[in-house]
Design a protein around this motif. Sequence first.
Motif, mmCIF file in Angstrom:
data_model
loop_
_atom_site.group_PDB
_atom_site.id
_atom_site.type_symbol
_atom_site.label_atom_id
_atom_site.label_comp_id
_atom_site.label_asym_id
_atom_site.label_seq_id
_atom_site.Cartn_x
_atom_site.Cartn_y
_atom_site.Cartn_z
ATOM 1 N N ASP A 1 -0.047 9.710 7.787
ATOM 2 C CA ASP A 1 0.812 10.502 8.670
ATOM 3 C C ASP A 1 2.122 9.761 8.929
ATOM 4 N N ARG B 1 -5.558 9.012 9.486
ATOM 5 C CA ARG B 1 -4.166 9.164 9.915
ATOM 6 C C ARG B 1 -3.190 8.222 9.220
ATOM 7 N N TYR C 1 2.849 6.913 11.826
ATOM 8 C CA TYR C 1 1.584 6.445 12.400
ATOM 9 C C TYR C 1 1.426 4.953 12.171
#
Length: 190
Positions: free
Chosen positions: A133, A130, A136
């Motif tokens: 992302d 992640r 994030y």
Amino acid sequence: RCLNVINDESRRLERTVSEVLSVSEIEAGSFDLRRDDVRLDDLLEQLRVDHEAKAGQKDISLRFDLPPKLPTVSADRDKISLAMHNLLGNALKYTPEHGQVTVTATVGSGQVAFDFTDTGIGIRREDLSRVFDKFYRATDNRVANITGSGLGLAITREIVNLHGGTISVESELDKGSTFTLTLPITEKDA
């Protein structure tokens, strides 16, 4: 001391606004490249100059392990520079005092690869998928006090993708991380 704090906070605010604008351009599909010939030697030297003081403040050994000659590539200099600044800035940000950060470049098989390796806090396995992302931020308590918008790596990934390159990460908790950015080179570039 107060002026330094104001200066640092102004730069942080400027980076945040710039990152939000870049994300808006990405989402609107208007994050365009202005390709030109980019001398990677010059770009990496500027990267070194821009980050030496930050490394020195934390007594981090900042090394550049580069071949004697790097190709000139067809790229958007500002955007590639931004991607590399994000990667090196993060390496320095997440490496504790007295650590080491190394930038390595390797040329071969139609591409040039840049490794940004640190001896920092590392990234937990469950966070690795992640980290690119938008917005994030890892849930690791050691990251809570480190400022960041969670946009730098998402923007970096988009820049690299637009250039036809790749970006990946390998990390081990409490040992450090290596982010690898690759850019294609053509026969004309070599």
